[in-house]
Write an enzyme that holds these catalytic residues in place. Sequence first.
Site, mmCIF file in Angstrom:
data_model
loop_
_atom_site.group_PDB
_atom_site.id
_atom_site.type_symbol
_atom_site.label_atom_id
_atom_site.label_comp_id
_atom_site.label_asym_id
_atom_site.label_seq_id
_atom_site.Cartn_x
_atom_site.Cartn_y
_atom_site.Cartn_z
ATOM 1 N N SER A 147 0.858 -1.186 0.000
ATOM 2 C CA SER A 147 0.000 0.000 0.000
ATOM 3 C C SER A 147 0.891 1.232 0.000
ATOM 4 O O SER A 147 1.539 1.549 0.995
ATOM 5 C CB SER A 147 -0.886 0.006 1.250
ATOM 6 O OG SER A 147 -1.417 1.304 1.430
ATOM 7 N N HIS B 173 -1.263 -1.496 -4.326
ATOM 8 C CA HIS B 173 -2.506 -1.055 -3.679
ATOM 9 C C HIS B 173 -2.489 0.471 -3.559
ATOM 10 O O HIS B 173 -1.572 1.055 -2.982
ATOM 11 C CB HIS B 173 -2.608 -1.723 -2.300
ATOM 12 C CG HIS B 173 -3.882 -1.471 -1.576
ATOM 13 N ND1 HIS B 173 -5.039 -2.177 -1.811
ATOM 14 C CD2 HIS B 173 -4.197 -0.573 -0.606
ATOM 15 C CE1 HIS B 173 -6.005 -1.740 -1.010
ATOM 16 N NE2 HIS B 173 -5.517 -0.751 -0.277
ATOM 17 N N ASP C 179 -4.606 3.766 -2.363
ATOM 18 C CA ASP C 179 -5.704 4.196 -1.493
ATOM 19 C C ASP C 179 -6.206 5.586 -1.868
ATOM 20 O O ASP C 179 -5.432 6.542 -1.896
ATOM 21 C CB ASP C 179 -5.217 4.226 -0.040
ATOM 22 C CG ASP C 179 -4.986 2.827 0.511
ATOM 23 O OD1 ASP C 179 -5.962 2.062 0.585
ATOM 24 O OD2 ASP C 179 -3.823 2.508 0.843
ATOM 25 N N MET D 83 -8.817 8.552 -0.820
ATOM 26 C CA MET D 83 -9.641 9.046 0.296
ATOM 27 C C MET D 83 -10.083 10.480 0.017
ATOM 28 O O MET D 83 -9.304 11.272 -0.518
ATOM 29 C CB MET D 83 -8.827 9.038 1.597
ATOM 30 C CG MET D 83 -8.225 7.685 1.926
ATOM 31 S SD MET D 83 -7.370 7.729 3.501
ATOM 32 C CE MET D 83 -6.652 6.086 3.529
ATOM 33 N N HIS E 123 -8.385 1.298 -4.118
ATOM 34 C CA HIS E 123 -9.304 1.120 -2.990
ATOM 35 C C HIS E 123 -9.973 2.474 -2.753
ATOM 36 O O HIS E 123 -9.352 3.394 -2.243
ATOM 37 C CB HIS E 123 -8.474 0.635 -1.784
ATOM 38 C CG HIS E 123 -9.207 0.582 -0.492
ATOM 39 N ND1 HIS E 123 -8.559 0.442 0.724
ATOM 40 C CD2 HIS E 123 -10.533 0.649 -0.198
ATOM 41 C CE1 HIS E 123 -9.450 0.425 1.694
ATOM 42 N NE2 HIS E 123 -10.652 0.562 1.170
ATOM 43 N N MET F 173 -12.121 4.983 -0.997
ATOM 44 C CA MET F 173 -12.765 5.341 0.278
ATOM 45 C C MET F 173 -13.346 6.738 0.091
ATOM 46 O O MET F 173 -12.864 7.723 0.667
ATOM 47 C CB MET F 173 -11.716 5.311 1.404
ATOM 48 C CG MET F 173 -11.269 3.906 1.760
ATOM 49 S SD MET F 173 -9.669 3.865 2.600
ATOM 50 C CE MET F 173 -8.567 3.842 1.186
ATOM 51 N N MET G 169 -11.448 -5.170 5.707
ATOM 52 C CA MET G 169 -10.609 -4.211 6.443
ATOM 53 C C MET G 169 -10.294 -4.772 7.821
ATOM 54 O O MET G 169 -11.196 -5.196 8.545
ATOM 55 C CB MET G 169 -11.314 -2.864 6.595
ATOM 56 C CG MET G 169 -11.504 -2.069 5.303
ATOM 57 S SD MET G 169 -10.017 -1.804 4.336
ATOM 58 C CE MET G 169 -8.975 -0.883 5.473
ATOM 59 N N GLY H 115 -8.550 4.859 6.745
ATOM 60 C CA GLY H 115 -8.203 6.281 6.848
ATOM 61 C C GLY H 115 -6.718 6.538 6.971
ATOM 62 O O GLY H 115 -6.240 7.553 6.490
ATOM 63 N N PHE H 116 -6.003 5.610 7.579
ATOM 64 C CA PHE H 116 -4.576 5.871 7.827
ATOM 65 C C PHE H 116 -3.767 4.586 7.759
ATOM 66 O O PHE H 116 -4.263 3.522 8.130
ATOM 67 C CB PHE H 116 -4.389 6.480 9.226
ATOM 68 C CG PHE H 116 -5.213 7.713 9.436
ATOM 69 C CD1 PHE H 116 -4.743 8.958 9.026
ATOM 70 C CD2 PHE H 116 -6.476 7.631 10.001
ATOM 71 C CE1 PHE H 116 -5.530 10.094 9.194
ATOM 72 C CE2 PHE H 116 -7.270 8.766 10.166
ATOM 73 C CZ PHE H 116 -6.796 9.996 9.767
ATOM 74 N N ASP I 179 -6.643 -5.889 4.538
ATOM 75 C CA ASP I 179 -5.935 -4.603 4.520
ATOM 76 C C ASP I 179 -5.958 -3.954 5.895
ATOM 77 O O ASP I 179 -7.028 -3.672 6.435
ATOM 78 C CB ASP I 179 -6.656 -3.706 3.490
ATOM 79 C CG ASP I 179 -6.036 -2.333 3.321
ATOM 80 O OD1 ASP I 179 -4.964 -2.066 3.891
ATOM 81 O OD2 ASP I 179 -6.649 -1.530 2.581
ATOM 82 N N GLY I 180 -4.746 -3.691 6.438
ATOM 83 C CA GLY I 180 -4.650 -2.904 7.658
ATOM 84 C C GLY I 180 -3.893 -3.600 8.779
ATOM 85 O O GLY I 180 -4.310 -4.667 9.252
ATOM 86 N N GLY I 181 -2.776 -3.033 9.162
ATOM 87 C CA GLY I 181 -2.049 -3.531 10.327
ATOM 88 C C GLY I 181 -1.332 -4.851 10.120
ATOM 89 O O GLY I 181 -1.017 -5.544 11.088
ATOM 90 N N SER J 162 2.778 0.189 6.105
ATOM 91 C CA SER J 162 3.962 0.516 6.904
ATOM 92 C C SER J 162 4.863 -0.695 7.140
ATOM 93 O O SER J 162 6.069 -0.534 7.335
ATOM 94 C CB SER J 162 3.531 1.142 8.237
ATOM 95 O OG SER J 162 2.499 0.389 8.827
HETATM 96 C C1 DX5 Z 1 -6.079 2.279 5.384
HETATM 97 C C2 DX5 Z 1 -5.661 1.838 4.020
HETATM 98 C C3 DX5 Z 1 -4.564 0.844 4.012
HETATM 99 C C4 DX5 Z 1 -3.293 1.317 4.679
HETATM 100 C C5 DX5 Z 1 -2.545 0.095 5.137
HETATM 101 O O1 DX5 Z 1 -7.267 2.944 5.292
HETATM 102 O O2 DX5 Z 1 -6.749 1.263 3.325
HETATM 103 O O3 DX5 Z 1 -4.311 0.355 2.713
HETATM 104 O O4 DX5 Z 1 -2.457 2.080 3.859
HETATM 105 O O5 DX5 Z 1 -1.441 0.499 5.874
HETATM 106 P P1 DX5 Z 1 -0.865 -0.394 7.059
HETATM 107 O O6 DX5 Z 1 -0.443 -1.712 6.447
HETATM 108 O O7 DX5 Z 1 0.277 0.418 7.576
HETATM 109 O O8 DX5 Z 1 -1.959 -0.582 8.060
HETATM 110 ZN ZN ZN Z 2 -6.370 0.230 1.396
#
Ligand code: DX5
Ligand code: ZN
Length: 217
Positions: free
Chosen positions: A7, A32, A34, A36, A65, A67, A136, A141-142, A174-176, A197
């Site tokens: 991402s 990926h 994102d 927003m 993706h 959002m 998710m 969002g982040f 997706d996420g964390g 990240s």
């Molecule tokens: C969050 C995004 C993710 C995000 C993932 O809203 O959709 O794609 O960038 O980042 P990490 O892997 O750091 O959670």
């Molecule tokens: Zn995403």
Amino acid sequence: MKLLAPSILAGDWWNIGVQIEATVRGGADVIHFDVMDGHFVPNITVGSEMLACISKRVNLPIDAHLMIESPDRYIPRFIEAGANWVSVHIENTPHIHRTLSLIKEMKAKAGVVINPGTPLTSLEEVLHYADYVLLMSVNPGFSGQSFIERSLDRLRDLKELRDELNPDCLIEIDGGIKEGNIKEVAQAGADVIVVGSGIFAAEDIEAQTAKLKALIS
Ligand code: DX5
Ligand code: ZN
């Protein structure tokens, strides 16, 4: 085969081209991207012009993706810019079959995204029609948020639902997701794993991508 999707939201926008190339050399399968709008989620990112810059130079599928509110208004623009996969959230897409049809008519893969707080049962009427579901594992969002542990049980349940209703539909998460949990996530049933990240915060992005790819292979 499990796919790894860096991402780029977690990347350094000054060096984003160099960093994307490093993930490609490391074995990334999908990029990926994102999007927003500051309404559906409390953050604003980039649009179709940026996606076009990347799609012209990167020879991997680009997974947009979305959002954003009123995604139908923007989908054609993203696909024309080179998005190969496009996903929309079930929470804000009232005419979901129409939206997925729009994506498919333009020859992109159509995905439906579900937030951590939305019951999986809301997918029952749409799974048969989606090319992929994006689960998710953080509230969108982040980048850099912690994985919501409950997502593993949801992933297993979603896999059962998918196997029953549409075995061809891929499951993306997706996420964390990082070095410490990516294997577990792959074993719980994800086909496509997004990592932000967990890749871009590394000193050596190419080596980190290769390491994560090896963990899911
Ligand atoms: C969050 C995004 C993710 C995000 C993932 O809203 O959709 O794609 O960038 O980042 P990490 O892997 O750091 O959670
Ligand atoms: Zn995403």
